[in-house]
Design a protein around this motif. Structure first.
Motif, PDB file in Angstrom:
ATOM      1  N   ILE A   1       0.841  -1.206   0.000  1.00 58.49           N
ATOM      2  CA  ILE A   1       0.000   0.000   0.000  1.00 58.49           C
ATOM      3  C   ILE A   1       0.871   1.249   0.000  1.00 58.49           C
ATOM      4  N   GLU A   2       1.877   1.262   0.864  1.00 52.23           N
ATOM      5  CA  GLU A   2       2.682   2.472   1.028  1.00 52.23           C
ATOM      6  C   GLU A   2       4.091   2.092   1.464  1.00 52.23           C
ATOM      7  N   GLN A   3       5.063   2.887   0.999  1.00 49.58           N
ATOM      8  CA  GLN A   3       6.449   2.709   1.420  1.00 49.58           C
ATOM      9  C   GLN A   3       7.064   4.076   1.625  1.00 49.58           C
ATOM     10  N   ASP A   4       8.029   4.140   2.493  1.00 47.27           N
ATOM     11  CA  ASP A   4       8.825   5.349   2.595  1.00 47.27           C
ATOM     12  C   ASP A   4      10.207   4.962   3.116  1.00 47.27           C
ATOM     13  N   VAL A   5      11.129   5.896   3.012  1.00 45.51           N
ATOM     14  CA  VAL A   5      12.530   5.604   3.326  1.00 45.51           C
ATOM     15  C   VAL A   5      13.146   6.748   4.115  1.00 45.51           C
ATOM     16  N   THR A   6      14.275   6.464   4.722  1.00 49.60           N
ATOM     17  CA  THR A   6      15.054   7.519   5.369  1.00 49.60           C
ATOM     18  C   THR A   6      16.528   7.224   5.157  1.00 49.60           C
ATOM     19  N   ARG A   7      17.307   8.279   5.084  1.00 51.48           N
ATOM     20  CA  ARG A   7      18.724   8.158   4.771  1.00 51.48           C
ATOM     21  C   ARG A   7      19.508   7.776   6.021  1.00 51.48           C
ATOM     22  N   ILE A   8      20.463   6.897   5.873  1.00 50.37           N
ATOM     23  CA  ILE A   8      21.355   6.562   6.988  1.00 50.37           C
ATOM     24  C   ILE A   8      22.801   6.697   6.512  1.00 50.37           C
ATOM     25  N   THR A   9      23.733   6.570   7.436  1.00 50.41           N
ATOM     26  CA  THR A   9      25.140   6.613   7.057  1.00 50.41           C
ATOM     27  C   THR A   9      25.879   5.477   7.751  1.00 50.41           C
ATOM     28  N   HIS A  10      27.157   5.373   7.433  1.00 52.39           N
ATOM     29  CA  HIS A  10      27.990   4.347   8.064  1.00 52.39           C
ATOM     30  C   HIS A  10      28.062   4.538   9.582  1.00 52.39           C
ATOM     31  N   ARG A  11      27.723   5.742  10.059  1.00 49.79           N
ATOM     32  CA  ARG A  11      27.768   5.986  11.500  1.00 49.79           C
ATOM     33  C   ARG A  11      26.667   5.261  12.248  1.00 49.79           C
ATOM     34  N   ASP A  12      25.604   4.890  11.539  1.00 53.37           N
ATOM     35  CA  ASP A  12      24.451   4.322  12.217  1.00 53.37           C
ATOM     36  C   ASP A  12      24.649   2.844  12.547  1.00 53.37           C
ATOM     37  N   SER A  13      24.664   2.544  13.827  1.00 56.63           N
ATOM     38  CA  SER A  13      24.713   1.160  14.297  1.00 56.63           C
ATOM     39  C   SER A  13      23.358   0.506  14.051  1.00 56.63           C
ATOM     40  N   VAL A  14      23.273  -0.790  14.257  1.00 55.21           N
ATOM     41  CA  VAL A  14      21.984  -1.470  14.156  1.00 55.21           C
ATOM     42  C   VAL A  14      20.961  -0.804  15.093  1.00 55.21           C
ATOM     43  N   GLU A  15      21.394  -0.415  16.275  1.00 52.65           N
ATOM     44  CA  GLU A  15      20.486   0.229  17.232  1.00 52.65           C
ATOM     45  C   GLU A  15      19.964   1.560  16.667  1.00 52.65           C
ATOM     46  N   ALA A  16      20.827   2.283  15.993  1.00 53.36           N
ATOM     47  CA  ALA A  16      20.388   3.552  15.400  1.00 53.36           C
ATOM     48  C   ALA A  16      19.401   3.300  14.263  1.00 53.36           C
TER      49      ALA A  16
ATOM     50  N   ASP B   1      33.784   1.928  14.392  1.00 56.31           N
ATOM     51  CA  ASP B   1      32.828   0.830  14.279  1.00 56.31           C
ATOM     52  C   ASP B   1      33.016  -0.028  15.525  1.00 56.31           C
ATOM     53  N   ARG B   2      32.084   0.183  16.482  1.00 54.88           N
ATOM     54  CA  ARG B   2      32.269  -0.489  17.782  1.00 54.88           C
ATOM     55  C   ARG B   2      32.068  -1.993  17.649  1.00 54.88           C
ATOM     56  N   ALA B   3      31.160  -2.406  16.764  1.00 55.86           N
ATOM     57  CA  ALA B   3      30.919  -3.843  16.613  1.00 55.86           C
ATOM     58  C   ALA B   3      32.177  -4.542  16.100  1.00 55.86           C
ATOM     59  N   GLU B   4      32.888  -3.863  15.190  1.00 53.76           N
ATOM     60  CA  GLU B   4      34.092  -4.472  14.609  1.00 53.76           C
ATOM     61  C   GLU B   4      35.356  -4.095  15.382  1.00 53.76           C
ATOM     62  N   GLY B   5      35.259  -3.040  16.204  1.00 50.88           N
ATOM     63  CA  GLY B   5      36.447  -2.578  16.911  1.00 50.88           C
ATOM     64  C   GLY B   5      37.474  -1.936  15.993  1.00 50.88           C
ATOM     65  N   VAL B   6      36.981  -1.204  14.991  1.00 51.00           N
ATOM     66  CA  VAL B   6      37.885  -0.585  14.022  1.00 51.00           C
ATOM     67  C   VAL B   6      37.681   0.927  14.010  1.00 51.00           C
ATOM     68  N   PHE B   7      38.802   1.613  13.923  1.00 52.95           N
ATOM     69  CA  PHE B   7      38.817   3.069  13.852  1.00 52.95           C
ATOM     70  C   PHE B   7      39.100   3.501  12.420  1.00 52.95           C
ATOM     71  N   PHE B   8      38.311   4.473  11.914  1.00 53.56           N
ATOM     72  CA  PHE B   8      38.477   4.986  10.552  1.00 53.56           C
ATOM     73  C   PHE B   8      38.680   6.498  10.603  1.00 53.56           C
ATOM     74  N   MET B   9      39.541   7.005   9.738  1.00 57.72           N
ATOM     75  CA  MET B   9      39.723   8.457   9.734  1.00 57.72           C
ATOM     76  C   MET B   9      40.061   8.960   8.341  1.00 57.72           C
ATOM     77  N   ARG B  10      39.543  10.157   8.059  1.00 60.31           N
ATOM     78  CA  ARG B  10      39.940  10.913   6.881  1.00 60.31           C
ATOM     79  C   ARG B  10      40.398  12.279   7.359  1.00 60.31           C
ATOM     80  N   VAL B  11      41.572  12.696   6.916  1.00 58.07           N
ATOM     81  CA  VAL B  11      42.076  14.030   7.236  1.00 58.07           C
ATOM     82  C   VAL B  11      42.540  14.683   5.946  1.00 58.07           C
TER      83      VAL B  11
END
Lengths: 289, 289, 289, 289
Positions: C238-253, D44-54
């Motif tokens: 019926i309906e779908q929607d989405v939201t943007r995430i990034t690599h910073r987002d853990s499973v909990e996020a 990445d806490r699940a993997e225990g890895v640190f990433f950086m861009r400078v």
């Protein structure tokens, strides 16, 4: 939604809302052999106005444009006090492009034309600067430069208008044309000039919207395609879209991200016009589906 | 991103941009045993200002709040002319809600509190109408009604302020509070009052934005959460979002669609504040990731 | 778009596509005194099927439900081989909620009901756990707990079905009901059970979609509301929607951000159903405007 | 965010997470005279890895590439077991384009190159069909046609690889190249081949995703840009975006709407790569801000 088959005609109409309009129009069309492909209607209850777009296949349809005009007028239009337009979709629209120095919208529109994505002709490009002549030449489109000053605007626009009329232009597109357009052109092409404004109107109308957006600290920027009227940036909106930004984005980053939006929103606005999906009423645009 | 572990502290700071700030701060923290969990920095090159948010685990960290203050001031802040705030995340923020007659944001915020989604306390609800008292009672939150007129605003706000201070409120949320907030409250809670405005600011500031959006014929509507300042609807924006509309949407439909946006944008703005991700500079909000 | 006036009726129909359907239906309605409020039609050219939704004011309309049925059948339905449903909008739908342990959708739906935003009744809540009984009680809705095991599913579902039928339930909503629903219920409520799935279907069907999305490294997450069929997570959308995430987002996020999406997408799906805007054909949902 | 000043260098690194990495790296850079322009880190806490861009300004920086390599290795990399890359941003990347018959992405990318929007060189275009040779010629780019069959793939790819290496290509872009790329190319350009897939991966991987999306009745379509790996359509995702559709959209309409998405999502993915914002770890892409 797309004109998959150009052998169709499209009727756009509006009239005071009263019972029986859809029945009358569809019976009229069916009676002359029309196979309806699309029909979308809308009632503005606050205004008491009925709007409709119908598209049907011309194969098997008994009326040519002239006969339609006569029959529709006497059978429907007078009775319902309807204002209407009929468009035959076989003929490609002739679209003139106005540009200044920025090329992103120009490239995008010429690509859509050259690849055959759009069923249009581009007879000429008009600019107030020489900058983009090489792009026009690369795509094989005549390029006309009319430098504009406060003193010569009326005169230059009269020459532009003459040129547009000589080339039988149906639609003028201001593809980041950084110049105010005056009444000479606007009056000659009512609801046939489409502009892209690089903000989410009515926010940040006027000059330098990206600078203003950055100064205000908004979290989203936008672009707006609209028909041009005498009121600057206040004409009927056809399409808008937005993109998310953050505090990290400098004015330059807003300009860069905004250009992708401008290309998209202008192209969608033109597409709706080409499909004869738009109908303006009281400075708002109905965009039929 | 979330405060997965409340046993952390968050430092927000800004200072004139010059080499070595990140190195100095991270060395300082590491030197006292901090394990950094999040670090986000930003340089505003136009303004020449450096911004940073750092969050670290308190376990193993050698300094309590007072010792940190003294050490950070002498080691870092004075040297770099930094303005800074330190927050310990174990303590839930105390959030007061201001409402009028519309309940959608109130229900949403109380649900997030009651379900434990947010690590906050809601000591009281303030309103200028009795309408929503039953909702407050259903959720077991004390409800205080302060009817406001042009004549009694300063007096009523003084009473509200006294109440907020007595309840040690950290944050006041205007959850569709349809009443202008005056200096008595604003001055007492600088950057600690969050409002939801039902438009995509700066478009349609002031009253009746959905009516104005409908009249203008926009194709997208929005909502904005922002810190409240003395300038109406002009405070630093925390979060914005939008939703697409069409010519079919009446003003009532805009109100209905807009309410979902308001709930979402207000909740996201509050969340960013609760996470100590926001830092205001010159009427713009840095929202750290 | 909304049912601004409940004194209306809505007709949903589909039939093989051939000329004259719109004309015939609108002439039929006009002939019995209907003032049409909404009309939306769609032709699926690939399938050769015509779909229509019409809504009209009952004031002045000459036919009651029974008379309509007889007249429509003989005048229209038999001739065009139409499948159709008629709904009178005055009666609020009766909506049962199925939940497990997560409360965010439940709070959202109960708030929309209690505030009067939706023209529905909520006669009961069914769960396979006791967890959310206090929420049901706070809102004054009877709460029935049916723990489900592999062994007792058919039996428990039979009891649930009996309960739903006894309460004259029109629509069952699975508001994060973490339990597979079997044929006993599905067969009794065809296209009358709406589920929210916490992914952008068909991506990440089945269990733990947020974990799967995180593992795949997608940049956008989604939610889907759909009618429940015998094929798990494969019913008509019926309906779908989405939201943007990034690599910073853990499973909990992802879970946290996703919950806001779930609330919104479920509410929009239910709204479309309540408005009688949905029509299922070959496992796809037409959502009329 | 953009490389406003090409006189900068960018360091991308990752290592096991432990305290003091940011402090060590920023102290190292500051000690050699670097003025840091951007710094973004992620744990990445699940993997225990640190990433950086400078990213820092080269003016006043004491180390050339070779000296940096030696000093960074001994001072930082060995101690923290870091994997790292250093990029000098003055040199434009050399980007080869692979195309088949569809032109929309090709036009878009060539426009961005020719207009100077992107700081890249395009030494050649490779195709398995002659169709787009005129577009290449119009933009003045050498066009090489390598028809591929099941029998000659390895041989043709070896020739393509030789050509890419001879032209010192840094990045290969599959701009709707409708041909599976084999190990000969993939192994030679690890994380240096970017593809655009015309669906919201992992939904509708493989051939004809628009047909599959239409058949499933989704309400949103998407596009995905990703690095190419040996697993078809399963490489690390760089960027995704979506657009809303309705039941009115035929497969042809999905194709048309999807093409605008593809252009945008491919361009954003390439931009992130050009800015050296991407770092792949375990089939996921960190996209630094």
């Amino acid at each position: 939604m797309a004109v998959d088959n150009p052998r169709t005609a499209t009727l756009l109409m509006h009239c005071p809302d009263r019972p029986g309009v859809v029945a009358a129009v569809t019976r009229f069309l069916a009676g002359h052999g029309a196979n309806i492909v699309d029909l979308d209607q809308h009632v503005d209850r606050a205004e008491g106005v009925f709007f409709m777009r119908v598209r049907w296949e011309l194969e098997g349809f008994a009326l040519d444009a002239e006969a339609f005009s006569e029959a529709f007028r006497t059978t429907i239009a007078e009775h319902f006090q309807a204002i209407w337009q009929l468009h035959h979709n076989a003929r490609p629209l002739r679209m003139a492009l106005f540009v200044s120095k920025m090329s992103h919208c120009l490239y995008d529109l010429l690509s859509r034309w050259q690849s055959g994505e759009w069923h249009v002709e581009v007879p000429l490009i008009i600019s107030n600067h020489e900058t983009l002549r090489p792009v026009a030449e690369q795509f094989g489109i005549p390029f006309h430069c009319f430098p504009i000053t406060a003193d010569n605007r009326a005169e230059q626009e009269a020459a532009e208008r003459e040129l547009l009329e000589r080339h039988a232009v149906d639609l003028a597109v201001l593809a980041r044309y950084m110049q105010i357009v005056g009444p000479t052109l606007i009056d000659a092409f009512p609801q046939r000039i489409i502009n892209i404004h690089h903000s989410f109107l009515p926010a940040f109308a006027g000059a330098k919207p990206y600078h203003a957006a950055h100064a205000r600290g908004v979290k989203i920027i936008g672009a707006t395609s609209h028909y041009v009227t005498a009121d600057l940036d206040a004409g009927p909106i056809i399409e808008q879209d937005v993109t998310r930004i953050t505090h990290r984005d400098s004015v330059e980053a807003l300009v860069r991200k905004g250009q992708d939006l401008e290309k998209l929103v202008l192209a969608r606005g033109i597409w709706a016009h080409l499909q004869r999906q738009t109908l303006v009423y009281q400075n708002r645009t109905i965009v039929f589906s």
